[in-house]
Design an enzyme around this catalytic site. Structure first.
Site, PDB file in Angstrom:
ATOM      1  N   ASP A  39      40.628  11.870  13.874  1.00 15.02           N
ATOM      2  CA  ASP A  39      41.090  12.715  12.576  1.00 15.02           C
ATOM      3  C   ASP A  39      40.563  13.860  12.598  1.00 15.02           C
ATOM      4  OD1 ASP A  39      38.471  11.857  12.292  1.00 15.02           O
ATOM      5  OD2 ASP A  39      38.633  11.077  10.314  1.00 15.02           O
ATOM      6  N   HIS A 238      43.989  29.446  36.487  1.00 19.98           N
ATOM      7  CA  HIS A 238      43.756  28.796  34.943  1.00 19.98           C
ATOM      8  C   HIS A 238      42.515  28.117  35.071  1.00 19.98           C
ATOM      9  CE1 HIS A 238      48.350  29.325  34.248  1.00 19.98           C
ATOM     10  NE2 HIS A 238      47.651  30.664  34.116  1.00 19.98           N
ATOM     11  N   ASP A 255      38.438  36.637  32.672  1.00 21.32           N
ATOM     12  CA  ASP A 255      39.677  36.968  31.855  1.00 21.32           C
ATOM     13  C   ASP A 255      39.518  36.513  30.494  1.00 21.32           C
ATOM     14  OD1 ASP A 255      42.187  37.112  31.065  1.00 21.32           O
ATOM     15  OD2 ASP A 255      43.196  36.347  32.819  1.00 21.32           O
ATOM     16  N   ASP A 266      43.740  41.161  26.053  1.00 24.46           N
ATOM     17  CA  ASP A 266      43.776  40.418  27.285  1.00 24.46           C
ATOM     18  C   ASP A 266      43.377  41.256  28.539  1.00 24.46           C
ATOM     19  OD1 ASP A 266      44.442  38.968  29.308  1.00 24.46           O
ATOM     20  OD2 ASP A 266      46.684  38.860  29.256  1.00 24.46           O
ATOM     21  N   HIS A 345      50.764  35.465  41.340  1.00 21.45           N
ATOM     22  CA  HIS A 345      51.405  35.600  39.913  1.00 21.45           C
ATOM     23  C   HIS A 345      51.975  37.087  39.851  1.00 21.45           C
ATOM     24  CE1 HIS A 345      48.072  38.550  38.888  1.00 21.45           C
ATOM     25  NE2 HIS A 345      47.285  37.708  39.496  1.00 21.45           N
ATOM     26  N   HIS A 349      52.525  40.991  31.676  1.00 28.09           N
ATOM     27  CA  HIS A 349      53.314  40.379  30.719  1.00 28.09           C
ATOM     28  C   HIS A 349      53.358  41.104  29.303  1.00 28.09           C
ATOM     29  CE1 HIS A 349      49.629  38.745  29.071  1.00 28.09           C
ATOM     30  NE2 HIS A 349      49.203  38.646  30.335  1.00 28.09           N
ATOM     31  N   HIS A 356      50.960  35.743  25.924  1.00 30.03           N
ATOM     32  CA  HIS A 356      52.273  35.923  26.650  1.00 30.03           C
ATOM     33  C   HIS A 356      53.103  36.153  25.478  1.00 30.03           C
ATOM     34  CE1 HIS A 356      50.265  33.565  30.255  1.00 30.03           C
ATOM     35  NE2 HIS A 356      49.588  35.005  30.269  1.00 30.03           N
ATOM     36  N   GLU A 379      48.069  43.758  35.437  1.00 31.48           N
ATOM     37  CA  GLU A 379      47.015  42.724  36.208  1.00 31.48           C
ATOM     38  C   GLU A 379      47.272  42.289  37.593  1.00 31.48           C
ATOM     39  OE1 GLU A 379      46.871  38.722  34.397  1.00 31.48           O
ATOM     40  OE2 GLU A 379      48.508  39.364  32.902  1.00 31.48           O
ATOM     41  N   TYR A 383      43.671  37.184  45.965  1.00 33.96           N
ATOM     42  CA  TYR A 383      42.950  35.624  45.999  1.00 33.96           C
ATOM     43  C   TYR A 383      43.014  35.161  47.457  1.00 33.96           C
ATOM     44  CZ  TYR A 383      44.267  36.818  41.049  1.00 33.96           C
ATOM     45  OH  TYR A 383      44.660  37.230  40.223  1.00 33.96           O
ATOM     46  N   ARG A 400      40.680  40.077  40.121  1.00 33.77           N
ATOM     47  CA  ARG A 400      41.991  40.458  39.236  1.00 33.77           C
ATOM     48  C   ARG A 400      41.429  41.507  38.305  1.00 33.77           C
ATOM     49  NH1 ARG A 400      43.608  36.142  37.752  1.00 33.77           N
ATOM     50  NH2 ARG A 400      42.721  35.682  35.653  1.00 33.77           N
ATOM     51  N   GLU A 402      42.620  43.793  34.799  1.00 32.21           N
ATOM     52  CA  GLU A 402      43.796  43.810  33.889  1.00 32.21           C
ATOM     53  C   GLU A 402      43.269  44.516  32.701  1.00 32.21           C
ATOM     54  OE1 GLU A 402      44.057  39.592  32.040  1.00 32.21           O
ATOM     55  OE2 GLU A 402      46.256  40.304  31.338  1.00 32.21           O
TER      56      GLU A 402
HETATM   57  N1  GLY Z   1      44.819  35.428  30.352  1.00 36.53           N
HETATM   58  C1  GLY Z   1      46.158  35.382  30.496  1.00 36.53           C
HETATM   59  C2  GLY Z   1      46.736  36.123  31.333  1.00 36.53           C
HETATM   60  O1  GLY Z   1      46.313  37.097  31.839  1.00 36.53           O
HETATM   61  O2  GLY Z   1      47.817  36.279  31.639  1.00 36.53           O
HETATM   62 MN    MN Z   2      47.292  38.798  31.188  1.00 37.92          MN
HETATM   63 MN    MN Z   3      44.138  37.741  31.270  1.00 39.56          MN
END
Ligand code: GLY
Ligand code: MN
Ligand code: MN
Length: 432
Positions: A39, A238, A255, A266, A345, A349, A356, A379, A383, A400, A402
């Site tokens: 709950d 992820h 990230d 982000d 990737h 975005h 996103h 970003e 890798y 990465r 970003e």
């Molecule tokens: N943190 C999610 C992305 O960079 O898309």
């Molecule tokens: Mn992102």
């Molecule tokens: Mn990100």
């Protein structure tokens, strides 16, 4: 938290109604409270589209916007007993007054009243496919409305995702102010954690420092689960376990972004836990940095929103070829998409109420073109998994970079530029 004046939401509804065909209605539903276990619930987060048009942050609500501009809210009736447990509720009168609706009704009457309210309309717009339960409700309300009068024309069900998504894509000045604040809090968090990060700290230690920095800056929630990935964990896009030790000589990819006034930031940085990049790490970093810079430069009013993707693929491919990780001509690498082994990737975005952001990249086969006040993340990443057919010294490197980029009249503005992006500047920050 509503930092935007309520009139703003009402004006958004009135403007959006102008984009609807005559004799039509748009129906949107709120988020629901979601159980975490038994709950216990997850903290409530309003649906972004619903919030965008209402500013109303309670669950169990439905908005009807008529093409005439009239707006109706179904929400929970005020319940003093429930308020003793779960806190304040606006109730029907409060919601009408405070959120400037023309009418409000008890959500318990939705099944009975909505068919009557939509009966005889030509079009029913909604965001089809986002919530199957709500889609089914829409269909049942439509059938009931259609069956009320034998000789009337049936209502058409139409998807409104692109129309609403295009509105959300271009941020108002008020939204940009909230996004600047979100970016400032997250940027300060990255700066302060990198300054204080030390060999011996675990992923978990760093995660707790980031979350604490967000709260200290005035943001209660991260805008997504932070990724704190030491060593080769960075190759898992992820990765959110965030519970391993970070070895001497390893980098950590973080990230992490926060939410302010429901707007997301982000940011990703990849830094060496011992304060100094190795020569291999630096070589890969510099390729990613160049791809980042070129992709940012592709953000220009009038250019396709897919240009940064093309720039990043070209720069990363050339860089990986130059250091011997990809073979063949640049054209062949790009055509066969061989870079995907190391860059799997997209370049970025849309960013806004959702990390996103729920906005289109193309409509009817045509790419969206950048306009002033759109915000996109940039970003790029490389890798190098253990399975790659490369020299051992490259394996386990995952980098990465970003930043959050605002399209401006003259080009672009990096909203997260206070966090150093260059390897020398990151090393200097870590020493300070
Ligand atoms: N943190 C999610 C992305 O960079 O898309
Ligand atoms: Mn992102
Ligand atoms: Mn990100």
């Amino acid at each position: 938290m509503t930092d935007i004046n309520i009139n703003f939401f009402k004006n958004r509804r009135l403007n959006l109604a102008k984009d609807m065909e005559d004799n039509s209605v748009l129906l949107l539903n709120s988020s629901s409270t979601i159980l975490r276990n038994n709950d216990t619930t997850f903290p409530f987060r309003q649906d972004s589209n619903f919030y965008y048009l209402t500013g109303f942050e309670e669950p169990d609500s439905i908005m009807l916007l008529m093409s005439s501009g009239e707006s109706i809210l179904f929400c929970r009736e005020k319940n003093p007993d429930l308020e003793k447990w779960d806190g304040f509720m606006f109730g029907l009168e409060g919601a009408k007054q405070e959120f400037h609706f023309d009418k409000t009704f008890d959500i318990k009457l939705a099944d009975e009243l909505i068919p009557t309210l939509i009966q005889g309309l030509s079009n029913l717009y909604s965001l089809i496919g986002k919530d199957t339960l709500f889609d089914n409700k829409l269909i049942s309300w439509m059938s009931k409305a259609n069956s009320m009068e034998r000789h009337q024309e049936n209502i058409n069900l139409k998807d409104f995702s692109n129309t609403l998504g295009m509105k959300r894509l271009i941020k108002s000045n008020e939204e940009i102010e909230l996004m600047r604040k979100s970016c400032e809090i997250a940027s300060n968090a990255h700066i302060n954690v990198m300054k204080n990060a030390k060999l011996g700290m675990t992923e978990f230690d760093l995660e707790s420092m980031y979350l604490n920095e967000f709260k200290k800056g005035g943001s209660r929630f991260p805008s997504y689960n932070p990724i704190v990935a030491g060593g080769k964990n960075a190759c898992v896009l992820h990765y959110i376990d965030n519970n391993k030790t970070i070895n001497d000589g390893d980098m950590v990819l973080v990230d992490a972004g926060c939410e302010y006034g429901l707007y997301a930031s982000d940011i990703t940085r990849t830094f060496p836990i011992n304060g100094k990049y190795s020569s291999e790490q630096r070589e890969i970093y510099n390729i990613v940095l160049e791809a980042h810079n070129k992709a940012c430069q592709a953000i220009k009013v009038g250019a396709s929103c897919l240009e940064p993707q093309i720039e990043s693929e070209t720069v990363l491919s050339q860089g990986l070829k130059d250091i011997g990780l990809l073979h063949g001509s640049l054209d062949e690498i790009l055509e066969k998409k061989l870079f995907r082994e190391f860059y799997y990737h997209k370049i970025g975005h849309w960013l806004g109420l959702d990390v996103h952001d729920d906005c289109p990249y193309s409509i009817n086969g045509e790419d969206i073109k950048f306009q002033e006040n759109m915000v996109m993340t940039i970003e790029p990443g490389i890798y190098i998994n253990d399975s790659a057919d490369v020299d051992e010294r490259w394996k386990g490197i995952g980098i990465r970079l970003e930043n959050d980029i605002l399209a401006t009249k003259l080009g672009y503005e990096n909203l997260t530029q206070t966090v150093p992006s260059e390897p020398d500047a990151i090393e200097a920050l870590m020493k300070s």
